[in-house]
Each structure stands twice: as C-alpha cells, then as structure tokens.
Design an enzyme around this catalytic site. Structure first.
Site, PDB file in Angstrom:
ATOM      1  N   LYS A   1     -10.906  36.403 -15.339  1.00  0.00           N
ATOM      2  CA  LYS A   1     -11.760  35.976 -14.225  1.00  0.00           C
ATOM      3  C   LYS A   1     -12.857  35.063 -14.762  1.00  0.00           C
ATOM      4  O   LYS A   1     -13.604  35.436 -15.676  1.00  0.00           O
ATOM      5  CB  LYS A   1     -12.355  37.225 -13.577  1.00  0.00           C
ATOM      6  CG  LYS A   1     -12.635  37.119 -12.112  1.00  0.00           C
ATOM      7  CD  LYS A   1     -12.955  38.499 -11.564  1.00  0.00           C
ATOM      8  CE  LYS A   1     -13.394  38.432 -10.133  1.00  0.00           C
ATOM      9  NZ  LYS A   1     -13.863  39.735  -9.659  1.00  0.00           N
TER      10      LYS A   1
HETATM   11  O1  G3P Z   1     -14.721  40.999  -5.289  1.00  0.00           O
HETATM   12  C1  G3P Z   1     -16.061  40.629  -5.205  1.00  0.00           C
HETATM   13  C2  G3P Z   1     -16.847  41.792  -4.813  1.00  0.00           C
HETATM   14  O2  G3P Z   1     -16.899  42.759  -5.833  1.00  0.00           O
HETATM   15  C3  G3P Z   1     -18.191  41.486  -4.296  1.00  0.00           C
HETATM   16  O3  G3P Z   1     -18.364  42.372  -3.278  1.00  0.00           O
HETATM   17  O4  G3P Z   1     -19.620  43.646  -1.637  1.00  0.00           O
HETATM   18  O5  G3P Z   1     -20.688  42.987  -3.828  1.00  0.00           O
HETATM   19  O6  G3P Z   1     -20.251  41.283  -2.072  1.00  0.00           O
HETATM   20  P1  G3P Z   1     -19.816  42.578  -2.663  1.00  0.00           P
END
Ligand code: G3P
Length: 218
Positions: A87
C-alpha cells in the site's frame, strides 16, 4: 464485488473469513496501532498472521515517503507472503514507486485518494488497486459515493485494469451504493459485513417457521 475487511484485528478477520465471503484484508498504520501492534518486527509478524488466515489480498502499508525508502520497505513487505499487496500513498514519490513496483511484479494499492485526478495518476502508474476514502469525503460535505462512480466511469472509458477499492466505508448503505455504482472492491469493518445480514422480517419469519415446526412435531 470483492469484500475486504478493513482491520488488523485477527479475531474479526477470522470471523469474516469463516462466513466464506472474505476476499482480502486492508490495514493501515492507524489500524495496526489500534491493535497495539508496534515495531517493525511485530508488524511484519502480524502481516504474516493475517496472511495465514485469508486466501489472498493483504494490503500492507509502507511508512517511508521517499522513493528509495518506499521501494526498500515494499520489497521487504512483499517477501513476507505472496498474498501481500503493498500500500503506497498518493504522493509524487508514491506514483513513481507504483510504477517501479509494477515493473518488478509487486502488487500495489494506492491509498489516500480523494479525487478523480489522483485516481487517474494511480491507474497510469499501474496500481492494482486504487483506494478512494469515501467516508472521509462525506465527513467534509463531499459526496464520497459520487467519486467512486466517477472513477469507475473513467477507468471504464480507457479499460484501465486498476480495480476501484472503495475504502473508509462506514455503514451498510455505503457498501450497497458502492455495489450500485460498480466498485470492484469494498473494504469495510466487520460490523458492516455482518450488518448486511440484518432484517427484522427475517428474524420474525424464522421464529414463526421454527415455532410452527415444533408445534407440528411434538
Ligand atoms: O480503508 C481506509 C480506512 O481505514 C479509513 O477509514 O473510517 O478511518 O475513514 P476511516
């Protein structure tokens, strides 16, 4: 549509895997820290533990932000297991690294994508996956699902092979809307995957079927 689980929690990964619907795992440094996994060696071992649960597609994020550093780290991550997808953040050095990893046959997921221009760059550089963060766009009054649809359309126009991996999914409607607009992959927390099961009429119907069965089979 592939389902990835967005967590570094091994028991959640096992639970989703046991349902038989899991196609991969995405992690990031924040998700690792949430599980208390720190230090390069522990993080590597944790990636290996995740790879031992699922069949394929385990995203492992580089920490370096310079080209040489990303290449060194990414090559090391890729050696952990064939299931690893490196990634890489959407920055200039990251775009160069995507191209170089592609040439070396190392699979990549371009992360922290927030607009169509960034998604075009990721595809041009040969990323296997592009990760637009739709929930974080919704957080700032911008339509995250609309971005997923826009990227799907652009990639279709040019037959880009990069898969659109909808990330930062917060609830079941996000996932369903991503399916409607043709996202290739949705990565989401376990609660969103299990949330798809829920309907009160299913529970009421099952209770009635079982009670009628037991009445007739006393
Ligand atoms: O896959 C990306 C994710 O981990 C981010 O999620 O909820 O932190 O915006 P969030």
């Amino acid at each position: 549509m592939k389902f990835f689980i967005d967590t570094a929690n091994l028991s959640e990964i096992r639970e989703a895997h046991e349902m038989g619907v899991l196609d991969g795992v995405t992690t990031n440094p924040s998700l690792m820290a949430k599980e208390g996994i720190t230090g390069a060696e522990n993080i590597r071992n944790h990636y290996k533990a995740i790879c031992d649960i699922v069949e394929n597609n385990v995203s492992a994020e580089v920490i370096a932000t310079d080209f040489e550093g990303m290449m060194k780290e990414g090559r090391e991550l890729a050696k952990i297991d064939d299931k690893i997808v490196v990634k890489v953040p959407m920055i200039k050095e990251g775009v160069k690294a995507l191209k170089a990893f592609n040439a070396e046959g190392i699979r990549t997921n371009c992360t922290l994508v927030f607009n169509a221009g960034q998604a075009i760059l990721a595809a041009k550089a040969g990323a296997n996956y592009v990760s637009p963060f739709l929930g974080r766009l919704d957080d700032v009054s911008t339509d995250g699902v609309a971005l997923i649809e826009q990227i799907v359309n652009i990639y279709d126009n040019y037959n880009f092979s990069t898969e659109v991996l909808a990330a930062s999914i917060r609830h079941v409607m996000h996932l369903i809307q991503c399916a409607e607009v043709g996202a290739d992959v949705a990565t989401c927390p376990l609660a969103v995957i299990t949330g798809l099961l829920k309907h009160p009429l299913t529970d009421i119907g099952l209770e009635k079927f079982l009670s009628d069965y037991h009445k007739g089979n006393k």
